[in-house]
Write an enzyme that holds these catalytic residues in place. Structure first.
Site, short mmCIF file in Angstrom:
data_model
loop_
_atom_site.label_atom_id
_atom_site.label_comp_id
_atom_site.label_asym_id
_atom_site.label_seq_id
_atom_site.Cartn_x
_atom_site.Cartn_y
_atom_site.Cartn_z
N ARG A 236 -6.33 5.16 -0.18
CA ARG A 236 -7.06 4.62 -1.33
C ARG A 236 -6.39 5.15 -2.59
O ARG A 236 -5.85 6.26 -2.60
CB ARG A 236 -8.52 5.11 -1.31
CG ARG A 236 -9.41 4.41 -0.26
CD ARG A 236 -9.76 3.02 -0.69
NE ARG A 236 -10.73 2.36 0.19
CZ ARG A 236 -10.41 1.62 1.24
NH1 ARG A 236 -9.15 1.49 1.59
NH2 ARG A 236 -11.34 1.03 1.95
N GLU A 265 -7.61 -1.69 -8.74
CA GLU A 265 -7.02 -2.88 -8.12
C GLU A 265 -7.83 -4.12 -8.51
O GLU A 265 -9.06 -4.01 -8.65
CB GLU A 265 -7.03 -2.72 -6.59
CG GLU A 265 -6.13 -1.62 -6.09
CD GLU A 265 -6.31 -1.36 -4.60
OE1 GLU A 265 -7.05 -2.12 -3.95
OE2 GLU A 265 -5.73 -0.40 -4.10
N HIS A 283 -2.30 -3.65 -1.66
CA HIS A 283 -3.38 -3.25 -0.74
C HIS A 283 -3.35 -4.16 0.48
O HIS A 283 -4.31 -4.85 0.81
CB HIS A 283 -4.74 -3.30 -1.42
CG HIS A 283 -5.78 -2.50 -0.68
ND1 HIS A 283 -6.84 -1.88 -1.30
CD2 HIS A 283 -5.92 -2.22 0.62
CE1 HIS A 283 -7.58 -1.27 -0.40
NE2 HIS A 283 -7.04 -1.45 0.78
#
Ligand code: 8YV
Length: 317
Positions: A236, A265, A283
């Site tokens: 993360r 993000e 991601h």
């Protein structure tokens, strides 16, 4: 909102692929929160009916949303990381939580190794070098050997141990940082992240997100990793002090980074795009068709089990 008569009402903060949305529309009354012009009004309008939230790892379900849904019974997460779900709020109300573990281990591990190779062997830079025509006038700058290196894995759960298995074919030395040593692991255990950063050439971060790991990769760890060191983050964005990382990359305190996760993000800090010593992916650790299909199926199996009164497939809480 899509309506199916007498079917359980499910709120979705974000969409799933159509191969999941189609069967979900058939089975449930879906409330598409991401399309709402006024989220609060939308939630208030449907709150009395909503029995489940079908969310995604990066979207989660916070305390405010949970409190606004008096009939909520289940939060089903499309993803393994539940750090964006307020588990304490769910537990306090007996709301069940599920995620999608294991089906994505291999993909996230593959991307971690891919990012390591891409940065160490300057693959993205080489692609730009060839496309630009620069090769006609100069030789590509030399890269860094991968085999023979020391790889430190921060976080040694199911994905971390899968990364270690992938690396067994690369003639590298593996160490890992975790709260407790794994009795059955042949790899060197480090109780200190800074000590492992001092030891390794490549630091791969696959720690769970959340407050316990926020900014755990900080300026001290990056300095310990050193000017020939490489960071790979597939966990993360919150696990790394992003300001310290950007400074370390800009000043070459570390050599480079392969990053799949970021703060804020998808609108990440624009300074990353200006760096030539990073490889960036959106991601996408679990971003293959096969894995996303398996994740969606697991979410739907959990929803089906819950509403049928059967045991959940992959409960978290
Ligand atoms: C998810 C993730 O695929 O599994 C997780 O926790 O971060 C990703 O792998 C993503 O959140 C799905 O949108």
């Amino acid at each position: 909102m899509t309506t199916t008569p007498a079917s359980p009402h499910v709120l979705m903060p974000g969409t799933y692929p159509e191969w999941d949305m189609a069967p979900m529309r058939k089975a449930y009354t879906i409330h598409r929160l991401w399309e709402a012009a006024d989220r609060q009004a939308f939630i208030a309008e449907h709150a009395a009916d909503i029995r489940a939230v079908a969310t995604r790892g990066e979207l989660g379900a916070g305390a405010e949303l949970i409190a606004a849904l008096p009939k909520l019974e289940l939060v089903a997460c499309y993803g393994v990381g539940t750090d964006a779900i307020d588990l304490a709020a769910c537990r306090a109300r007996g709301i069940r939580v599920t995620n999608t573990p294991d089906v994505l281990n291999g993909d996230v591990a593959d991307l971690a190794v891919g990012l390591m190779l891409a940065v160490q062997r300057r693959i993205s830079e080489g692609d730009r070098f060839v496309r630009s025509g620069a090769w006609a006038d100069a030789a590509m700058p030399l890269a860094t050997r991968v085999f023979g290196q020391r790889i430190g894995i921060a976080g040694f759960g199911r994905i971390g141990s899968t990364i270690a298995r992938r690396l067994s074919g690369f003639d590298v030395e593996v160490g890992y940082f975790s709260r407790t040593p794994k009795a059955d692991s042949p790899h060197r255990h480090f109780a200190s992240l800074a000590a492992m950063a001092e030891w390794c050439d490549v630091l791969v971060v696959i720690l769970p997100g959340g407050e316990a790991t926020r900014g755990i990769v900080d300026a001290e760890v990056l300095r310990a990793l050193g000017p020939r060191g490489l960071l790979v983050n597939v966990s993360r964005g919150t696990t790394v002090d992003e300001g310290a990382l950007l400074q370390a990359l800009q000043t070459r305190t570390i050599a480079g980074a392969g990053l799949d996760v970021f703060l804020n993000e998808p609108r990440i800090d624009p300074r990353f795009a200006a760096l030539d010593n990073v490889v960036l992916t959106p991601h996408h650790g679990s971003g293959t068709e096969q894995t996303r299909r398996a994740m969606g199926e697991l979410v739907r199996r959990n929803l089906e089990a819950h509403f049928a009164g059967r045991p959940l497939i992959t409960p978290v809480a």
